[in-house]
Design an enzyme around this catalytic site. Structure first.
Site, PDB file in Angstrom:
ATOM      1  N   LYS A  26      -6.457  24.980 -39.954  1.00 39.86           N
ATOM      2  CA  LYS A  26      -7.811  24.621 -40.416  1.00 39.86           C
ATOM      3  C   LYS A  26      -8.208  25.444 -41.638  1.00 39.86           C
ATOM      4  O   LYS A  26      -8.663  24.915 -42.647  1.00 39.86           O
ATOM      5  CB  LYS A  26      -8.866  24.851 -39.304  1.00 39.86           C
ATOM      6  CG  LYS A  26      -8.585  24.111 -38.016  1.00 39.86           C
ATOM      7  CD  LYS A  26      -9.663  24.361 -36.969  1.00 39.86           C
ATOM      8  CE  LYS A  26      -9.806  25.805 -36.532  1.00 39.86           C
ATOM      9  NZ  LYS A  26      -8.639  26.339 -35.801  1.00 39.86           N
ATOM     10  N   ARG A 101     -18.039  24.155 -32.510  1.00 38.37           N
ATOM     11  CA  ARG A 101     -16.922  24.445 -31.620  1.00 38.37           C
ATOM     12  C   ARG A 101     -17.269  24.165 -30.158  1.00 38.37           C
ATOM     13  O   ARG A 101     -16.438  24.361 -29.289  1.00 38.37           O
ATOM     14  CB  ARG A 101     -16.622  25.930 -31.765  1.00 38.37           C
ATOM     15  CG  ARG A 101     -15.173  26.294 -31.794  1.00 38.37           C
ATOM     16  CD  ARG A 101     -15.160  27.762 -32.149  1.00 38.37           C
ATOM     17  NE  ARG A 101     -13.876  28.310 -32.176  1.00 38.37           N
ATOM     18  CZ  ARG A 101     -13.252  28.687 -33.298  1.00 38.37           C
ATOM     19  NH1 ARG A 101     -13.792  28.507 -34.473  1.00 38.37           N
ATOM     20  NH2 ARG A 101     -12.086  29.251 -33.212  1.00 38.37           N
ATOM     21  N   ARG A 140       1.317  35.229 -38.040  1.00 41.29           N
ATOM     22  CA  ARG A 140       0.284  35.312 -39.092  1.00 41.29           C
ATOM     23  C   ARG A 140      -0.005  36.771 -39.444  1.00 41.29           C
ATOM     24  O   ARG A 140      -0.075  37.649 -38.591  1.00 41.29           O
ATOM     25  CB  ARG A 140      -1.014  34.658 -38.619  1.00 41.29           C
ATOM     26  CG  ARG A 140      -2.135  34.855 -39.639  1.00 41.29           C
ATOM     27  CD  ARG A 140      -3.304  33.959 -39.438  1.00 41.29           C
ATOM     28  NE  ARG A 140      -3.856  34.029 -38.107  1.00 41.29           N
ATOM     29  CZ  ARG A 140      -4.764  33.177 -37.662  1.00 41.29           C
ATOM     30  NH1 ARG A 140      -5.204  32.196 -38.426  1.00 41.29           N
ATOM     31  NH2 ARG A 140      -5.228  33.295 -36.448  1.00 41.29           N
ATOM     32  N   ARG A 173      -4.113  40.093 -36.901  1.00 39.59           N
ATOM     33  CA  ARG A 173      -5.446  39.995 -36.299  1.00 39.59           C
ATOM     34  C   ARG A 173      -5.353  40.381 -34.834  1.00 39.59           C
ATOM     35  O   ARG A 173      -4.412  39.998 -34.153  1.00 39.59           O
ATOM     36  CB  ARG A 173      -5.961  38.554 -36.423  1.00 39.59           C
ATOM     37  CG  ARG A 173      -6.964  38.361 -37.522  1.00 39.59           C
ATOM     38  CD  ARG A 173      -7.301  36.924 -37.802  1.00 39.59           C
ATOM     39  NE  ARG A 173      -7.771  36.126 -36.677  1.00 39.59           N
ATOM     40  CZ  ARG A 173      -8.134  34.846 -36.766  1.00 39.59           C
ATOM     41  NH1 ARG A 173      -8.085  34.231 -37.943  1.00 39.59           N
ATOM     42  NH2 ARG A 173      -8.529  34.172 -35.722  1.00 39.59           N
ATOM     43  N   ARG A 184      -7.899  32.062 -26.258  1.00 36.56           N
ATOM     44  CA  ARG A 184      -8.424  31.177 -27.322  1.00 36.56           C
ATOM     45  C   ARG A 184      -7.997  29.728 -27.085  1.00 36.56           C
ATOM     46  O   ARG A 184      -8.787  28.805 -27.267  1.00 36.56           O
ATOM     47  CB  ARG A 184      -7.917  31.641 -28.692  1.00 36.56           C
ATOM     48  CG  ARG A 184      -8.655  32.869 -29.197  1.00 36.56           C
ATOM     49  CD  ARG A 184      -7.883  33.571 -30.281  1.00 36.56           C
ATOM     50  NE  ARG A 184      -7.762  32.827 -31.500  1.00 36.56           N
ATOM     51  CZ  ARG A 184      -6.832  33.037 -32.428  1.00 36.56           C
ATOM     52  NH1 ARG A 184      -5.932  33.998 -32.253  1.00 36.56           N
ATOM     53  NH2 ARG A 184      -6.816  32.318 -33.519  1.00 36.56           N
TER      54      ARG A 184
END
Ligand code: AP5
Ligand code: MG
Length: 232
Positions: A26, A101, A140, A173, A184
């Site tokens: 996204k 969300r 990531r 992160r 999540r």
């Protein structure tokens, strides 16, 4: 030599919502589309991480929740977005990355853009298989200074572990670690996935296959926007 082709016309009143699970791409695609359409990318995740870094009251509430992979309370998000979308740069449209969300946030968004009757709302629902999401999130890397994202294999920085833009040391992160990722994904399934049916009937809704190289995904998004615009 500079590219002499004209920039695309700014799409007046274009509002884009990116839906999709954590790691779907996204943020990556929202950034590209915002540049293409010359409207701001508004990322709630980036705004919350900024609030945490600065130590605002919102950041102090959000920090512990985000670290564990939970969602930040709806009312805080709706207030934050009402303030953000009232800024002059959002008057000609925006790309939302990470909002709404939950169903309550979707209703809050309707309230925020009340009266904005000319607005086209595109929803891009980005689909990616779960095993691929796990690979993308575990690989990531993130710049804590400018919030650029990289991937150790798919999108590595030019210089090992340093941000291409400002040479800050890249980090992982906290919520990309295994336990937080599981939470999540569960939050997504329970609270965000219902938005697919919510928006299917009330927006220009497009499901996009996100399990392709970023350029291929972006090419499809540009085509959809151009086609929709020509038809409107
Ligand atoms: P947020 O920052 O929004 O995180 P997220 O939704 O979990 O999504 P991600 O940022 O992890 O993934 P992405 O889809 O943006 O993928 P990306 O482009 O980075 O939110 C974080 C937290 O903030 C939430 O958990 C919550 O606590 C809080 N929060 C935020 N908004 C909230 C809200 N509205 N309400 C309540 N709480 C809220 O790509 C991922 C990786 O894959 C990158 O490494 C990238 O380089 C790579 N990649 C991207 N595209 C491709 C591709 N096509 N092929 C291969 N690799 C790719
Ligand atoms: Mg993101």
């Amino acid at each position: 030599m500079a590219d002499a082709r004209p920039l695309p016309e700014p799409a007046l009143g274009t509002r884009v919502i990116f839906l999709g699970p954590p790691g779907a791409g996204k943020g990556t695609q929202a950034g590209r589309l915002a540049g293409h359409l010359r409207i701001p990318k508004v990322s709630t995740g980036d705004m919350l991480r900024e609030a945490i870094a600065v130590g605002t009251p919102l950041g102090r509430v959000a920090g512990p929740l985000m670290e564990k992979g939970g969602l930040v309370p709806d009312d805080l998000l709706i207030d934050m977005m009402e303030e953000r979308l009232d800024k002059p740069d959002a008057a000609r449209g925006y790309i939302l990355d990470g909002f709404p969300r939950t169903l309550r946030q979707a209703e809050g968004f309707e309230y925020i853009k009340r009266g904005d009757v000319t607005a086209l709302v595109y929803v891009f629902n980005v689909e990616v298989p779960r095993e691929e999401l796990l690979k993308r999130l575990s690989g990531r890397r993130w710049c804590p200074h400018c919030q650029s994202t990289y991937h150790v294999q798919n999108n590595p920085p030019k210089d090992d572990s340093l941000c291409d833009k400002d040479r800050t040391l890249l980090i992982q992160r906290e919520d990309d670690k295994e336990t937080a990722v599981a939470r999540r994904l569960a939050e997504y399934d329970e609270r965000t996935a219902p938005l697919i049916d919510y928006y299917r009937g009330r927006s220009r809704f497009h499901t996009v296959d996100g399990y392709r190289p970023p350029d291929a995904v972006f090419a499809e998004l540009k085509t959809i926007v151009a086609t929709e615009k020509a038809a409107s």
